[in-house]
Design a protein around this motif. Structure first.
Motif, PDB file in Angstrom:
ATOM      1  N   PHE A 277     -15.494 -89.774  -9.387  1.00  0.00           N
ATOM      2  CA  PHE A 277     -14.505 -89.907 -10.447  1.00  0.00           C
ATOM      3  C   PHE A 277     -15.098 -89.370 -11.753  1.00  0.00           C
ATOM      4  CE2 PHE A 277     -12.828 -92.246 -14.050  1.00  0.00           C
ATOM      5  CZ  PHE A 277     -11.469 -92.176 -13.848  1.00  0.00           C
ATOM      6  N   PRO A 278     -14.376 -88.544 -12.539  1.00  0.00           N
ATOM      7  CA  PRO A 278     -12.974 -88.146 -12.373  1.00  0.00           C
ATOM      8  C   PRO A 278     -12.786 -86.770 -11.749  1.00  0.00           C
ATOM      9  CG  PRO A 278     -13.699 -87.639 -14.589  1.00  0.00           C
ATOM     10  CD  PRO A 278     -14.906 -88.176 -13.879  1.00  0.00           C
ATOM     11  N   LEU A 279     -13.845 -86.182 -11.173  1.00  0.00           N
ATOM     12  CA  LEU A 279     -13.724 -84.858 -10.548  1.00  0.00           C
ATOM     13  C   LEU A 279     -13.602 -84.984  -9.032  1.00  0.00           C
ATOM     14  CD1 LEU A 279     -16.372 -82.838 -12.633  1.00  0.00           C
ATOM     15  CD2 LEU A 279     -13.908 -83.019 -13.001  1.00  0.00           C
ATOM     16  N   HIS A 280     -13.016 -86.079  -8.585  1.00  0.00           N
ATOM     17  CA  HIS A 280     -12.889 -86.343  -7.157  1.00  0.00           C
ATOM     18  C   HIS A 280     -11.702 -85.646  -6.517  1.00  0.00           C
ATOM     19  CE1 HIS A 280     -10.079 -89.053  -9.142  1.00  0.00           C
ATOM     20  NE2 HIS A 280      -9.411 -89.079  -8.012  1.00  0.00           N
ATOM     21  N   VAL A 281     -10.799 -85.092  -7.323  1.00  0.00           N
ATOM     22  CA  VAL A 281      -9.484 -84.684  -6.828  1.00  0.00           C
ATOM     23  C   VAL A 281      -9.527 -83.519  -5.853  1.00  0.00           C
ATOM     24  CG1 VAL A 281      -8.225 -85.584  -8.822  1.00  0.00           C
ATOM     25  CG2 VAL A 281      -9.204 -83.287  -8.922  1.00  0.00           C
ATOM     26  N   TRP A 282     -10.613 -82.746  -5.837  1.00  0.00           N
ATOM     27  CA  TRP A 282     -10.642 -81.571  -4.954  1.00  0.00           C
ATOM     28  C   TRP A 282     -10.931 -81.925  -3.507  1.00  0.00           C
ATOM     29  CZ3 TRP A 282     -14.838 -80.081  -2.032  1.00  0.00           C
ATOM     30  CH2 TRP A 282     -16.067 -80.666  -2.353  1.00  0.00           C
ATOM     31  N   LEU A 283     -11.675 -83.001  -3.272  1.00  0.00           N
ATOM     32  CA  LEU A 283     -12.181 -83.251  -1.921  1.00  0.00           C
ATOM     33  C   LEU A 283     -11.085 -83.600  -0.903  1.00  0.00           C
ATOM     34  CD1 LEU A 283     -14.753 -83.207  -0.289  1.00  0.00           C
ATOM     35  CD2 LEU A 283     -15.114 -85.606  -0.832  1.00  0.00           C
ATOM     36  N   PRO A 284     -10.108 -84.465  -1.226  1.00  0.00           N
ATOM     37  CA  PRO A 284      -9.053 -84.716  -0.234  1.00  0.00           C
ATOM     38  C   PRO A 284      -8.267 -83.454   0.129  1.00  0.00           C
ATOM     39  CG  PRO A 284      -9.064 -86.428  -1.906  1.00  0.00           C
ATOM     40  CD  PRO A 284      -9.987 -85.364  -2.387  1.00  0.00           C
ATOM     41  N   LEU A 612      -0.805 -96.284  -4.432  1.00  0.00           N
ATOM     42  CA  LEU A 612      -1.990 -95.927  -3.654  1.00  0.00           C
ATOM     43  C   LEU A 612      -1.734 -94.698  -2.786  1.00  0.00           C
ATOM     44  CD1 LEU A 612      -3.214 -99.459  -2.480  1.00  0.00           C
ATOM     45  CD2 LEU A 612      -3.927 -98.142  -4.479  1.00  0.00           C
ATOM     46  N   LYS A 613      -0.561 -94.627  -2.212  1.00  0.00           N
ATOM     47  CA  LYS A 613      -0.222 -93.488  -1.353  1.00  0.00           C
ATOM     48  C   LYS A 613      -0.250 -92.184  -2.138  1.00  0.00           C
ATOM     49  CE  LYS A 613       3.231 -92.072   2.079  1.00  0.00           C
ATOM     50  NZ  LYS A 613       2.322 -92.153   3.219  1.00  0.00           N
ATOM     51  N   ASN A 614       0.152 -92.265  -3.401  1.00  0.00           N
ATOM     52  CA  ASN A 614       0.154 -91.077  -4.262  1.00  0.00           C
ATOM     53  C   ASN A 614      -1.121 -90.944  -5.085  1.00  0.00           C
ATOM     54  OD1 ASN A 614       2.975 -89.709  -4.072  1.00  0.00           O
ATOM     55  ND2 ASN A 614       3.417 -91.906  -4.153  1.00  0.00           N
ATOM     56  N   LYS A 615      -2.185 -91.667  -4.652  1.00  0.00           N
ATOM     57  CA  LYS A 615      -3.527 -91.492  -5.231  1.00  0.00           C
ATOM     58  C   LYS A 615      -3.555 -91.786  -6.720  1.00  0.00           C
ATOM     59  CE  LYS A 615      -2.633 -87.667  -3.549  1.00  0.00           C
ATOM     60  NZ  LYS A 615      -2.515 -86.223  -3.261  1.00  0.00           N
ATOM     61  N   TYR A 616      -2.837 -92.827  -7.121  1.00  0.00           N
ATOM     62  CA  TYR A 616      -2.744 -93.216  -8.530  1.00  0.00           C
ATOM     63  C   TYR A 616      -2.170 -92.087  -9.392  1.00  0.00           C
ATOM     64  CZ  TYR A 616      -5.674 -97.241  -7.345  1.00  0.00           C
ATOM     65  OH  TYR A 616      -6.175 -98.402  -6.789  1.00  0.00           O
ATOM     66  N   TYR A 617      -1.517 -91.150  -8.747  1.00  0.00           N
ATOM     67  CA  TYR A 617      -0.862 -90.022  -9.442  1.00  0.00           C
ATOM     68  C   TYR A 617      -1.863 -89.218 -10.277  1.00  0.00           C
ATOM     69  CZ  TYR A 617       3.453 -92.304  -8.033  1.00  0.00           C
ATOM     70  OH  TYR A 617       4.466 -92.873  -7.291  1.00  0.00           O
ATOM     71  N   PHE A 618      -3.098 -89.143  -9.788  1.00  0.00           N
ATOM     72  CA  PHE A 618      -4.101 -88.379 -10.534  1.00  0.00           C
ATOM     73  C   PHE A 618      -3.778 -86.896 -10.558  1.00  0.00           C
ATOM     74  CE2 PHE A 618      -6.933 -91.797 -11.371  1.00  0.00           C
ATOM     75  CZ  PHE A 618      -7.826 -91.307 -12.311  1.00  0.00           C
ATOM     76  N   ASP A 619      -3.301 -86.378  -9.428  1.00  0.00           N
ATOM     77  CA  ASP A 619      -2.959 -84.956  -9.397  1.00  0.00           C
ATOM     78  C   ASP A 619      -1.832 -84.654 -10.383  1.00  0.00           C
ATOM     79  OD1 ASP A 619      -4.839 -84.154  -7.523  1.00  0.00           O
ATOM     80  OD2 ASP A 619      -3.563 -84.728  -5.846  1.00  0.00           O
TER      81      ASP A 619
END
Length: 726
Positions: A277-284, A612-619
């Motif tokens: 966090f907060p650069l985790h968004v690429w891995l999924p 949670l399903k939408n990943k806390y809407y981080f994207d």
């Protein structure tokens, strides 16, 4: 062959395979994968020889295998690059070699070697299957071979080269070279199926996100070199005088020492690479690539590299910790980021239905464990969990690929291509259809959950919890809660995938994968259990068996860390969260019928479940905060206002002024003066010509008379002047 020479050679086979496949063998699939797997085997063999030689070397931490050569001239000296194997890199080399080799072998079966070409397959898209006729003339739909089969093996060869280079390097510069090679390969392999818009978006997202961290890391490397004049590990991280000097030197930021600022900059690089966090968004989103790529990224190379780098530079991050026994600024930063990421990612995994995406968030969470452990001083615990995690996470990702393969066979059998073969709610009952995959996946899942005393994950995770209890109780609570959620969502995944009865026709027709896929699963399952035995604490055996891993890897540091005394609290916590989470997951998901909704939705409530399903809407938040403003900045502000209005306006103004000045020079200077003088000279010459033209008659007699006349005139003039002179 000397050990030092062998270390230099370890990274070479995969990169040679890359060039040979790209340049010569790309049209021959069998030769291409033979080159790639053979190269992986040679690197594995070299790694095992080096590893066992390292085991037999006393005081390896004080006297590692090292070799270097001069590379870049820096005035009167040279910047040297080389290789180094100490206890940390030897242990890392062991798991990298095994996981890379298993992934290469697995890839042969995963990409359907030996199967026919697809009816409508084309490069850049996953294979859709082929139609074949049996001896009776009946048509059957079977898996088809990957259209870019050779290309894939070339790319993963380059990927392996990057990781091997990073591990055996003796300095931060060549580590960074391997680091960036892997960044390139992740871009190429996440977007391997570039015909899918989602894959193209994922590859760009991964590349840009990790580059953000890499910029900070490069700044840290440059700052470190400017202060020390070297990037060699032994000259910086194992030199107490240098570390003390960096810890006492003020930096450009008030309140930060040079060591603290450099450490934070280097750690931000790991935040990007290891998807914290907060650069985790690429891995999924990296799941868009083929499953062997996911295993390479999550276990063997990419994200492991980030944690390895932080472990490697730990003496710099902890500079001053031994004297004050207070966590340094980089350690506090790591403890917060790691603990928060571990819990944050675990909550998201609870509501994911894609089998690979659950594992992706699990990876983010487990990497958070390692970072948090380093933040509280748990050097050996972090290294131990890095190694055990690599084995069981490689097993889980390859197992998920086997499951998807089996489901895709069912999809081809039914012809219903609208069924998502990665959605766990479309599975069920696969333990009967895919027994090898089931048992190996179960072992990997139990290791991830920390199933007590049997699995490798228990011993490494328990050591982290023990360190947290001793040094940071708040971190302990957060990590324990994350461990509970991990066990729960792991059993949720196992139950939905393998438990109960098939929930779709496609699951009913799933089949076990080929031996090239199942053999690596079996081997990795052995390591998912046995890799933990090397780090069993001495209190467990009453001191009869020493904690080999703690003694070996702990010897990497200048000051060997002491083993923690036994404490029942972290042990009981490990038992409760692992068994409790697994039991609760089995109870909730033991028998999910076809078409049933997720029990988590009713338990959490529609709003929280959707969050949670939408990943806390981080994207979505990043899209609003960064992507859309960037588009506006580029399209409206930069292009319309800055480029067209300001820059083009200034250029057009200069062009107008230049035109006015040009007209003035042309009409006031050029035409009347320059051209006028030239015209006057020309006209004068012309008039002289006209004036003298009458004497040019062409009559010889006239010319002779004029000549005699001229002679007479000039003779008279001569005598006159002569007489006058006298």
């Amino acid at each position: 062959m000397t050990t030092e020479t062998l270390i230099w050679l370890i990274p070479l086979p995969p990169v040679l395979a890359f060039f040979l496949i790209v340049l010569f063998t790309n049209r021959n699939r069998a030769l291409s994968h033979s080159l790639a797997v053979g190269a992986a085997f040679l690197s594995w063999l070299g790694s095992m020889v080096v590893f066992f030689r390292a085991l037999s070397t006393e005081h390896l931490g004080e006297h590692p295998f090292v070799s270097s050569i001069p590379w870049l001239a820096t005035g009167d000296t040279y910047f040297r690059i080389g290789v180094q194997i100490d206890p940390l890199s030897a242990a890392t080399l062991f798991f990298v070699a095994w996981t890379v080799l298993m992934i290469f072998i697995y890839s042969v079966g995963y990409h359907n070697y030996g199967q026919p070409k697809g009816d409508h397959d084309r490069p850049g898209l996953p294979p859709h299957g082929a139609t074949v006729r049996d001896a009776h003339g009946h048509e059957h739909h079977v898996p088809s071979i990957e259209p870019m089969y050779s290309r894939f093996f070339a790319f993963i060869g380059l990927f392996a080269f990057g990781m091997y280079t990073l591990v055996v390097s003796d300095n931060l510069l060549t580590l960074f070279v391997g680091w960036e090679i892997m960044g390139l390969c992740s871009y190429l392999l996440i977007g391997f199926w570039y015909g899918k818009p989602s894959a193209r978006a994922a590859m760009i997202k991964a590349f840009i996100t990790t580059r953000i961290g890499d910029v900070f890391m490069l700044l840290g490397i440059a700052y470190l070199y400017s202060l020390t004049g070297t990037l060699n590990y032994r000259e910086i991280f194992y030199n107490e005088e240098v570390l003390r000097h960096l810890a006492e030197m003020p930096s450009y930021i008030a309140g930060f020492s040079a060591a603290a600022l450099i450490g934070v900059l280097l750690f931000i690089g790991a935040i990007g690479k290891s998807a914290q966090f907060p650069l985790h968004v690429w891995l999924p989103d990296a799941m868009e690539g083929p499953t062997p790529v996911s295993a390479m990224i999550h276990a063997a190379t990419m994200v492991s590299a980030g944690v390895y780098m932080v472990i490697r530079v730990f003496p710099l991050l902890a500079a001053g910790y031994e004297e004050t026994h207070h966590l340094t600024q980089p350690m506090l930063f790591m403890a917060f980021i790691g603990a928060f990421t571990a819990l944050f990612a675990a909550t998201i995994a609870l509501a994911q239905n894609d089998i690979k995406r659950v594992l992706a968030y699990s990876t983010i969470s487990q990497l958070g464990y390692m970072i948090a452990a380093l933040g509280i001083g748990g050097y050996v615990a972090a290294a131990f969990h890095l190694i055990t995690h690599a084995f069981f996470k490689a097993l889980l990702f390859l197992g998920s690929g086997s499951v998807i393969h089996g489901m895709e066979h069912g999809v081809l059998h039914t012809g219903n291509h609208h069924v998502d073969p990665q959605n766990m709610f479309n599975m069920g009952g696969l333990r009967k259809k895919m027994p090898i995959t089931y048992w190996t996946f179960l072992i990997g899942g139990l290791a991830l959950s920390g199933f007590p005393f049997v699995t490798a994950g228990f011993w490494s995770k328990d050591e982290i919890l023990a360190d947290a209890w001793a040094h940071a109780p708040l971190v302990f609570v957060v990590l324990a809660l994350a461990a509970l959620l991990t066990a729960f969502y792991t059993m949720r995944q196992i139950s939905l995938t393998f438990g109960g009865e098939p929930r779709t026709k496609e699951a009913e027709h799933a089949v076990e994968s080929k031996w090239t896929m199942t053999l690596p699963l079996v081997i990795l399952a052995v390591f998912a259990v046995a890799a933990g035995w090397v780090g069993i604490p001495e209190w467990m055996t009453g001191g009869a068996i020493p904690n080999w891993f703690h003694e070996f890897v702990g010897g990497t540091l200048l000051n060997h860390p002491e083993a923690l005394p036994f404490n029942v609290v972290p042990l009981l916590t490990s038992l409760v969260v692992a068994l409790g989470g697994l039991g609760l997951g089995l109870f909730v998901y033991r028998d999910i019928r076809a078409g049933a909704s997720d029990p988590m939705e009713s338990f959490l409530g529609a709003g929280l479940y959707r969050l949670l399903k939408n990943k806390y809407y981080f994207d979505e938040a990043y899209d609003r905060l960064f992507v859309q403003p960037a588009y506006w900045l580029a399209g409206t502000f930069t292009s319309l206002w800055m480029d067209r209005k300001v820059i083009d306006g200034v250029l057009h103004w200069f062009a107008y002024i230049s035109g006015v000045i040009g007209e003035f020079l042309r009409n006031a200077i050029d035409k009347p003066i320059v051209n006028g003088f030239g015209d006057w000279v020309g006209e004068s010459a012309k008039k002289l010509g006209v004036f003298f033209r009458p004497i040019q008659t062409g009559r010889v007699q006239q010319y002779m008379i004029l000549a005699l006349f001229s002679i007479a005139v000039f003779t008279a003039l001569f005598y006159y002047l002569l007489l006058t002179a006298r």
